[in-house]
Write an enzyme that holds these catalytic residues in place. Structure first.
Site, PDB file in Angstrom:
ATOM      1  N   GLU A 229       0.821  -1.220   0.000  1.00 23.18           N
ATOM      2  CA  GLU A 229       0.000   0.000   0.000  1.00 23.18           C
ATOM      3  C   GLU A 229       0.855   1.270   0.000  1.00 23.18           C
ATOM      4  O   GLU A 229       0.565   2.234   0.713  1.00 23.18           O
ATOM      5  CB  GLU A 229      -0.962  -0.005   1.195  1.00 23.18           C
ATOM      6  CG  GLU A 229      -2.001  -1.115   1.128  1.00 23.18           C
ATOM      7  CD  GLU A 229      -3.037  -1.050   2.229  1.00 23.18           C
ATOM      8  OE1 GLU A 229      -4.196  -1.431   1.972  1.00 23.18           O
ATOM      9  OE2 GLU A 229      -2.693  -0.631   3.353  1.00 23.18           O
TER      10      GLU A 229
ATOM     11  N   GLU B  20      -6.634  -7.836  -1.181  1.00 24.67           N
ATOM     12  CA  GLU B  20      -7.245  -7.873   0.143  1.00 24.67           C
ATOM     13  C   GLU B  20      -8.731  -7.579   0.008  1.00 24.67           C
ATOM     14  O   GLU B  20      -9.123  -6.428  -0.206  1.00 24.67           O
ATOM     15  CB  GLU B  20      -6.603  -6.858   1.092  1.00 24.67           C
ATOM     16  CG  GLU B  20      -5.163  -7.164   1.457  1.00 24.67           C
ATOM     17  CD  GLU B  20      -4.601  -6.194   2.491  1.00 24.67           C
ATOM     18  OE1 GLU B  20      -5.396  -5.444   3.098  1.00 24.67           O
ATOM     19  OE2 GLU B  20      -3.372  -6.196   2.689  1.00 24.67           O
TER      20      GLU B  20
END
Length: 635
Positions: free
Chosen positions: A200, A276
């Site tokens: 991320e 995710e």
């Protein structure tokens, strides 16, 4: 090191025959047509071919689930992995926590519950591919996002950038880690089919040279499998790296539509993957308990797959933030994470089935051309007889068990203490002592929570919201004590460079800095606990002097079973079983019980130690399920 395939290839072949998905569009998927010959020809690996993934020359769907080996007792790894496979999933994903594997600079630990290679090999043995997420930053609701706190000894440290002090440490860590990982890759006969580049980074995005550096650091050390990035809605546009497949993180169908459109515009027609899909969420101390309905999970998972996307369930099984490894969030308010990493996931914290598991297994099973494996039986749980601690030792009496305190003219933050081979203190508590001769207003910047004492008399708490406290009348030379707890370093956001713990800067009394401190390191590791000798313990016959350590014994008949500790009437502290740190408890909730794995209990007597900061009810209960109704349980 011998190649993995030379030792373990047959076990992988067996499982893989059932797990390769070989049709490029969503319809009934028949895995049985793939012969062993494909798996002996390991040349191409997982790759992007237009809108599809391919493994060698067969189209491949990734149906993954996240399990973190460091959050699950090693004795239960096989159980959790078999449950993942029996749910119809074909791929395991896991993070690798740098802070646990290199607890002191240059000292590495891949033993016991941190045996990454054993975990990956076991995944292959039960028939799973692996996507590895080695960081170096992993977020994962871990202290400092999995980065070692000793990095912060450098006052100029800029984490997650190409700052020389950071990249030199990453290079040394990757040198060590990749020697273990490289032989486990697909092209070397192992189960690792893809590796994620950082985590991320688009939402952090402080150095455009950083992600190319991490990509090169992996490739230079022998990573040859497909590289991926992983970003949420905040960071996807900034997280894309040349030559790396972008994937997305989300929880809702509206996010799916938005992020898919961004992906298409940024990288064209490429395989889509939700790295995710958040099956639940984590909890913070003093906050609500989060639950995501199983029907909503099924609907979103169905929509993701029907949109032609591969998927990874984060989390499939969350496990536990054993010890002090939990992180924190700090946007408007500082919010440390609870000990449980249950996450309202597909399996419970203790590995039990939920309604999510049943529904998802039916969904993934409907796309399999062969029957799914039978799910393993539940591990039994039990409620043991309550334990009343019979002995205690005040913290003040236990100080002589510690190493000699650090003496310093001024306070020193945890990370910069000259201990642990120059790596400072990572976790636990730090006690600061000095002498005062007058009353007045005490002020200090404390991170995260400091209990203030005059001698042994408790005055109050210093924390993010309270930076001053009144010191009442004192007579002569009086010992001022501030016991500071690191409740968890922030694991996500822009403030990770400012996560030094303990007392930050000077302590002032009436605006004058105090000096001449003794500083005690209270990491409460196993070696410290072993120093408590029998003659130190006092019978609990009167009101104990807090903070204090309490000692009790739990008798377990053969065989030991999982249970949950309930410390009703206790306020805040840490529990140790047979020297193993189970984690924190705190009566502000939402977590009301601590998971105690039966694998960590012995037949016969088990030693329970509780460090309680303020108040103890003198009874510890053991129940057979958590107090909070965290899931739609299946028994």
């Amino acid at each position: 090191m011998p190649k993995w395939g030379a030792r373990r290839r047959p076990g992988l072949l067996l499982g893989a025959l059932l797990l390769i998905v070989c049709l490029p569009v969503l319809r009934r998927l028949n895995w049985s047509g793939l012969g062993a010959s494909l798996l002996w020809r390991r040349h191409l690996g997982l790759r992007a071919d237009g809108q599809n993934f391919k493994l060698e020359n067969s189209a491949f769907w990734i149906f993954g689930g996240s399990i973190h080996y460091f959050r699950v007792p090693r004795a239960y790894w096989r159980d959790r992995l078999l449950k993942l496979r029996a749910c119809g999933l074909n791929t395991l994903t896991t993070y690798v926590p740098w802070n646990l594997h290199e607890p002191q600079r240059g000292t590495f630990d891949f033993s016991g519950n941190l045996d990454l290679e054993a975990f990956i090999l076991l995944a292959a043995e039960v028939g799973l591919w692996v996507i590895l997420r080695p960081g170096p930053y992993i977020c994962s609701e871990m202290d400092l996002g999995g980065l070692p706190s000793w990095l912060l000894r450098d006052p100029d440290m800029r984490l997650r950038t190409t700052y020389k002090g950071f990249t030199e440490a990453v290079d040394l860590y990757f040198d060590h880690l990749m020697l273990r990982v490289v032989p486990l890759q697909y092209k070397h006969g192992g189960p690792i089919i893809a590796v994620q580049v950082e985590n991320e980074y688009g939402s952090y995005n402080k150095d455009p040279a950083y992600m190319p550096y991490i990509k090169k650091a992996l490739q230079d050390r022998g990573i040859v499998e497909l590289l991926l990035t992983s970003d949420n809605q905040d960071g996807l546009k900034n997280g894309i790296v040349d030559g790396v497949l972008a994937t997305i993180n989300l929880q809702s169908q509206s996010e799916l539509r938005q992020l898919t459109a961004i992906l298409l515009g940024a990288q064209g027609i490429r395989p889509k993957m939700v790295m995710e899909y958040w099956t639940g969420w984590f909890d913070s101390w003093g906050g609500p308990h989060y639950i995501l309905d199983s029907s909503e999970v099924l609907n979103t998972v169905s929509a993701i797959v029907e949109a032609g996307s591969s998927i990874n369930l984060y989390m499939f099984h969350g496990g536990t933030n054993f010890g002090f490894i939990g992180g924190a969030m700090h946007f408007q308010d500082y919010k440390p994470d609870v000990t449980s990493y249950d996450y309202d996931a597909v399996l419970t914290e203790a590995g039990d089935y939920t309604a999510k598991y049943t529904r998802l297994r039916e969904f993934f099973g409907s796309m399999s051309g062969a029957p799914l494996p039978v799910p393993p039986a539940l591990l039994p749980k039990t409620a043991y007889d309550p334990v009343t601690p019979a002995f205690y030792v005040s913290l003040w009496d236990a100080l002589n068990l510690l190493e000699l305190p650090v003496t310093s003219e001024h306070p020193v933050n945890m990370e910069n203490l000259p201990i642990n081979g120059g790596s400072g203190q990572s976790f636990g508590y730090t006690l600061y002592e000095t002498t005062i001769t007058s009353s007045g207003v005490l002020s200090a910047v404390v991170r995260d929570r400091g209990q203030v004492f005059l001698n042994t008399f408790f005055l109050g708490i210093l924390d993010y919201k309270t930076s001053t406290i009144i010191i009442p009348m004192v007579q002569g030379f009086t010992t001022l004590r501030i016991l500071v707890e690191n409740c968890g370093r922030v694991n996500y956001g822009d403030s990770i460079d400012q996560q030094r713990k303990g007392i930050i800067g000077n302590v002032y009394l009436n605006d004058s800095p105090l000096k001449k401190f003794k500083i005690y390191n209270l990491e409460m590791d196993r070696s410290f606990l072993q120093r408590f000798t029998g003659d130190m313990w006092k019978p609990v016959t009167e009101q104990p002097l807090f903070p204090a350590f309490f000692l009790g014994a739990l008798y377990v008949s053969d065989p030991p079973y999982d249970t949950f500790m309930k410390l009703e009437g206790w306020e805040k502290g840490v529990v140790f079983i047979n020297g193993q740190n189970l984690g924190r408890y705190w009566n502000i909730g939402p977590q009301e019980t601590l998971y105690l794995p039966g694998a960590w209990l012995d037949t016969g007597l088990n030693k329970i130690m509780v460090f309680e900061e303020k108040k103890a009810q003198q009874i510890i209960q053991f129940v057979d399920m958590p107090s909070l109704g965290q899931h739609e349980y299946l028994h």
